[in-house]
Write a protein that holds these residues in place. Structure first.
Motif, PDB file in Angstrom:
ATOM      1  N   SER A 145     -77.796 -32.178  36.909  1.00 40.12           N
ATOM      2  CA  SER A 145     -77.071 -31.057  37.458  1.00 40.12           C
ATOM      3  C   SER A 145     -77.114 -29.938  36.358  1.00 40.12           C
ATOM      4  O   SER A 145     -76.947 -28.661  36.486  1.00 40.12           O
ATOM      5  CB  SER A 145     -75.849 -31.621  38.076  1.00 40.12           C
ATOM      6  N   TRP A 146     -76.550 -30.467  35.248  1.00 40.44           N
ATOM      7  CA  TRP A 146     -76.385 -29.346  34.100  1.00 40.44           C
ATOM      8  C   TRP A 146     -77.551 -28.880  33.636  1.00 40.44           C
ATOM      9  O   TRP A 146     -77.544 -27.553  33.387  1.00 40.44           O
ATOM     10  CB  TRP A 146     -75.600 -30.086  32.905  1.00 40.44           C
ATOM     11  N   GLU A 147     -78.716 -29.312  33.742  1.00 42.92           N
ATOM     12  CA  GLU A 147     -80.000 -28.786  33.411  1.00 42.92           C
ATOM     13  C   GLU A 147     -80.419 -27.615  34.542  1.00 42.92           C
ATOM     14  O   GLU A 147     -80.961 -26.457  34.050  1.00 42.92           O
ATOM     15  CB  GLU A 147     -81.028 -29.846  33.453  1.00 42.92           C
ATOM     16  N   ARG A 148     -79.739 -27.614  35.710  1.00 47.60           N
ATOM     17  CA  ARG A 148     -80.229 -26.709  36.796  1.00 47.60           C
ATOM     18  C   ARG A 148     -79.140 -25.604  36.474  1.00 47.60           C
ATOM     19  O   ARG A 148     -79.605 -24.403  36.592  1.00 47.60           O
ATOM     20  CB  ARG A 148     -79.829 -27.365  38.317  1.00 47.60           C
ATOM     21  N   TYR A 149     -77.812 -25.853  36.194  1.00 53.85           N
ATOM     22  CA  TYR A 149     -76.891 -24.789  36.040  1.00 53.85           C
ATOM     23  C   TYR A 149     -77.073 -24.096  34.674  1.00 53.85           C
ATOM     24  O   TYR A 149     -77.130 -22.925  35.079  1.00 53.85           O
ATOM     25  CB  TYR A 149     -75.603 -25.638  35.876  1.00 53.85           C
ATOM     26  N   LEU A 150     -77.570 -24.806  33.863  1.00 56.74           N
ATOM     27  CA  LEU A 150     -77.735 -23.879  32.697  1.00 56.74           C
ATOM     28  C   LEU A 150     -78.896 -23.250  32.581  1.00 56.74           C
ATOM     29  O   LEU A 150     -79.406 -22.564  31.518  1.00 56.74           O
ATOM     30  CB  LEU A 150     -77.544 -24.803  31.460  1.00 56.74           C
ATOM     31  N   LEU A 179     -76.265 -22.233  41.305  1.00 59.05           N
ATOM     32  CA  LEU A 179     -75.062 -21.848  40.833  1.00 59.05           C
ATOM     33  C   LEU A 179     -74.097 -23.043  40.682  1.00 59.05           C
ATOM     34  O   LEU A 179     -73.913 -23.845  41.602  1.00 59.05           O
ATOM     35  CB  LEU A 179     -74.351 -20.869  41.562  1.00 59.05           C
ATOM     36  N   PRO A 180     -73.411 -23.208  39.494  1.00 58.10           N
ATOM     37  CA  PRO A 180     -72.644 -24.455  39.255  1.00 58.10           C
ATOM     38  C   PRO A 180     -71.408 -24.290  40.212  1.00 58.10           C
ATOM     39  O   PRO A 180     -70.580 -23.215  40.077  1.00 58.10           O
ATOM     40  CB  PRO A 180     -72.169 -24.446  37.919  1.00 58.10           C
ATOM     41  N   PRO A 181     -70.988 -25.367  40.846  1.00 55.19           N
ATOM     42  CA  PRO A 181     -69.504 -25.034  41.573  1.00 55.19           C
ATOM     43  C   PRO A 181     -68.425 -24.677  40.679  1.00 55.19           C
ATOM     44  O   PRO A 181     -68.659 -25.065  39.511  1.00 55.19           O
ATOM     45  CB  PRO A 181     -69.456 -26.674  42.289  1.00 55.19           C
ATOM     46  N   ARG A 182     -67.490 -24.297  41.302  1.00 49.53           N
ATOM     47  CA  ARG A 182     -66.167 -23.883  40.640  1.00 49.53           C
ATOM     48  C   ARG A 182     -65.686 -25.096  39.694  1.00 49.53           C
ATOM     49  O   ARG A 182     -65.049 -25.032  38.546  1.00 49.53           O
ATOM     50  CB  ARG A 182     -65.094 -23.379  41.542  1.00 49.53           C
ATOM     51  N   GLU A 183     -65.592 -26.299  40.465  1.00 51.16           N
ATOM     52  CA  GLU A 183     -65.103 -27.369  39.861  1.00 51.16           C
ATOM     53  C   GLU A 183     -65.873 -27.851  38.650  1.00 51.16           C
ATOM     54  O   GLU A 183     -64.951 -28.379  37.391  1.00 51.16           O
ATOM     55  CB  GLU A 183     -65.094 -28.422  40.651  1.00 51.16           C
ATOM     56  N   ALA A 184     -67.171 -27.608  38.571  1.00 56.69           N
ATOM     57  CA  ALA A 184     -67.873 -27.900  37.575  1.00 56.69           C
ATOM     58  C   ALA A 184     -67.735 -27.039  36.213  1.00 56.69           C
ATOM     59  O   ALA A 184     -67.867 -27.558  34.860  1.00 56.69           O
ATOM     60  CB  ALA A 184     -69.707 -27.978  37.605  1.00 56.69           C
ATOM     61  N   VAL A 185     -67.443 -25.824  36.458  1.00 59.59           N
ATOM     62  CA  VAL A 185     -67.216 -24.619  35.599  1.00 59.59           C
ATOM     63  C   VAL A 185     -65.714 -25.025  34.888  1.00 59.59           C
ATOM     64  O   VAL A 185     -65.877 -25.303  33.615  1.00 59.59           O
ATOM     65  CB  VAL A 185     -67.146 -23.325  35.923  1.00 59.59           C
ATOM     66  N   ASP A 186     -64.757 -25.423  35.778  1.00 59.42           N
ATOM     67  CA  ASP A 186     -63.606 -25.918  35.206  1.00 59.42           C
ATOM     68  C   ASP A 186     -63.689 -27.213  34.572  1.00 59.42           C
ATOM     69  O   ASP A 186     -62.885 -27.197  33.205  1.00 59.42           O
ATOM     70  CB  ASP A 186     -62.388 -26.157  36.706  1.00 59.42           C
ATOM     71  N   ALA A 187     -64.410 -28.028  34.725  1.00 54.65           N
ATOM     72  CA  ALA A 187     -64.586 -29.289  33.942  1.00 54.65           C
ATOM     73  C   ALA A 187     -65.133 -29.083  32.685  1.00 54.65           C
ATOM     74  O   ALA A 187     -64.803 -29.814  31.639  1.00 54.65           O
ATOM     75  CB  ALA A 187     -65.575 -30.255  34.769  1.00 54.65           C
ATOM     76  N   LEU A 188     -66.115 -28.114  32.638  1.00 55.87           N
ATOM     77  CA  LEU A 188     -66.732 -27.782  31.317  1.00 55.87           C
ATOM     78  C   LEU A 188     -65.870 -27.178  30.534  1.00 55.87           C
ATOM     79  O   LEU A 188     -65.851 -27.549  29.200  1.00 55.87           O
ATOM     80  CB  LEU A 188     -68.033 -26.866  31.539  1.00 55.87           C
ATOM     81  N   ALA A 189     -65.018 -26.267  30.864  1.00 59.82           N
ATOM     82  CA  ALA A 189     -63.961 -25.736  30.138  1.00 59.82           C
ATOM     83  C   ALA A 189     -63.129 -26.688  29.356  1.00 59.82           C
ATOM     84  O   ALA A 189     -62.696 -26.640  28.173  1.00 59.82           O
ATOM     85  CB  ALA A 189     -63.362 -24.608  30.756  1.00 59.82           C
ATOM     86  N   ARG A 190     -62.765 -27.541  30.230  1.00 61.82           N
ATOM     87  CA  ARG A 190     -61.696 -28.392  29.661  1.00 61.82           C
ATOM     88  C   ARG A 190     -62.251 -29.495  28.751  1.00 61.82           C
ATOM     89  O   ARG A 190     -61.696 -29.923  28.073  1.00 61.82           O
ATOM     90  CB  ARG A 190     -61.208 -29.146  31.079  1.00 61.82           C
ATOM     91  N   ALA A 230     -62.850 -16.708  36.531  1.00 60.69           N
ATOM     92  CA  ALA A 230     -62.911 -15.332  36.938  1.00 60.69           C
ATOM     93  C   ALA A 230     -64.537 -14.866  36.942  1.00 60.69           C
ATOM     94  O   ALA A 230     -64.951 -14.118  37.901  1.00 60.69           O
ATOM     95  CB  ALA A 230     -62.230 -14.322  36.208  1.00 60.69           C
ATOM     96  N   LEU A 231     -65.067 -15.224  35.989  1.00 61.15           N
ATOM     97  CA  LEU A 231     -66.604 -14.989  35.781  1.00 61.15           C
ATOM     98  C   LEU A 231     -67.389 -15.576  36.816  1.00 61.15           C
ATOM     99  O   LEU A 231     -68.178 -15.024  37.425  1.00 61.15           O
ATOM    100  CB  LEU A 231     -67.132 -15.277  34.403  1.00 61.15           C
ATOM    101  N   HIS A 232     -67.118 -16.799  37.185  1.00 60.81           N
ATOM    102  CA  HIS A 232     -67.710 -17.531  38.199  1.00 60.81           C
ATOM    103  C   HIS A 232     -67.329 -17.071  39.619  1.00 60.81           C
ATOM    104  O   HIS A 232     -68.173 -16.991  40.437  1.00 60.81           O
ATOM    105  CB  HIS A 232     -67.039 -19.012  38.178  1.00 60.81           C
ATOM    106  N   GLU A 233     -66.202 -16.290  39.818  1.00 60.07           N
ATOM    107  CA  GLU A 233     -65.790 -15.788  41.280  1.00 60.07           C
ATOM    108  C   GLU A 233     -66.841 -14.615  41.527  1.00 60.07           C
ATOM    109  O   GLU A 233     -67.349 -14.394  42.440  1.00 60.07           O
ATOM    110  CB  GLU A 233     -64.331 -15.373  41.121  1.00 60.07           C
ATOM    111  N   VAL A 234     -67.101 -13.898  40.292  1.00 62.98           N
ATOM    112  CA  VAL A 234     -67.665 -12.488  40.491  1.00 62.98           C
ATOM    113  C   VAL A 234     -69.379 -13.067  40.642  1.00 62.98           C
ATOM    114  O   VAL A 234     -70.082 -12.626  41.397  1.00 62.98           O
ATOM    115  CB  VAL A 234     -67.742 -11.757  39.213  1.00 62.98           C
TER     116      VAL A 234
END
Length: 268
Positions: free
Chosen positions: A46-51, A56-67, A78-82
């Motif tokens: 999944s991360w290979e596809r996202y990166l 497009l990674p889901p919002r939860e995946a972006v939040d999980a990576l940040a944490r 905010a960037l993911h929303e756009v």
């Protein structure tokens, strides 16, 4: 530091900005894709596809990576929303030709039949379409003939009136009113700068946003010596460049997104 493959050329700039930011966070953390998968709960594939910009990674995946990398997720979300809005527009546009060009699926008995089944079905479709076109042409011709005959018999007192009404309804719509302009009234209150348009100190703004908060940021950027273009309340590429320059001077993460830290720097 990972050596990333080039992102697809057709990728929307807003989606590209999100992917580049995610790649940087992953590289700075020193995590491998396998380790990132273990920390976020999303698989390595999944991360290979996202990166790689393929999905497009889901919002939860972006939040999980940040944490996982000890990063404040506010800006990333905010960037993911756009990016999600741009991704949705792209999929909606691609779906139209996909539906019209798709071949109708055959029933199980048709697919299991002889090789001549498909040509027969196609011939039947062509015949049905031709019949429908002929019927439409016949109805149109009959209607036109009735209108002409009624005009000759004097049933219509003003034959040009319908044409005038049609021409009026077909006239181009009025042009949109110009975008609102804002005036900067700079003043210093409690050791912070305000432009008299918005008092926000934490609104998340990015390329594509519009409104008084954007105009407030544009006034503060201009006060700080960075040109955002016109004070029109529209967050475009020129405003984004000015935000990046202000972030670089303040020693912040240069991502072109206005968040609490950038507001604090602009109001100092």
């Amino acid at each position: 530091m990972s050596r990333w493959a080039a992102l697809p050329a057709e990728l929307d700039p807003r989606v590209r900005q999100l992917v580049v930011r995610l790649r940087r966070l992953k590289d700075h953390s020193g995590l491998s894709l396998r380790q990132l998968a273990a920390r976020t709960g999303y698989s390595q594939k999944s991360w290979e596809r996202y990166l790689g910009g393929r999905s497009l990674p889901p919002r939860e995946a972006v939040d999980a990576l940040a944490r996982a990398v000890d990063e404040d997720p506010t800006r990333l979300l905010a960037l993911h929303e756009v990016a999600a809005e741009a991704w949705g527009n792209r999929r909606a546009a691609a779906a139209v030709p996909e539906v019209t060009a798709a071949e109708p699926e055959f029933l199980p008995d048709e697919t299991a039949g002889a090789a001549g089944t498909r040509p027969t079905s196609r011939s039947l479709r062509v015949a049905l379409v031709a019949g429908a076109v002929a019927l439409v042409l016949a109805v149109s011709t009959a209607a036109l003939l009735v209108v002409r005959l009624s005009g000759r018999d004097g049933d219509t007192a003003h034959p040009t009136a319908p044409l005038a009404a049609t021409a009026k309804s077909a006239s181009p719509p009025a042009s949109r009113p110009p975008a609102p302009t804002y005036t900067c009234h700079l003043e210093r209150i409690d050791d912070r700068w305000y432009a008299g348009i918005s008092r926000t100190r934490g609104a998340i703004l990015a390329n594509g946003h519009a409104g008084p908060e954007v105009a407030e940021a544009q006034c503060l950027l201009r006060r700080a010596g960075f040109s955002p273009g016109g004070i029109d309340g529209i967050f475009g590429p020129v405003t984004q460049r000015a935000v990046e320059q202000a972030q670089q001077r303040a020693g912040l993460v240069v991502d072109g997104i206005i968040g609490p830290h950038t507001w604090k720097a602009l109001r100092r």
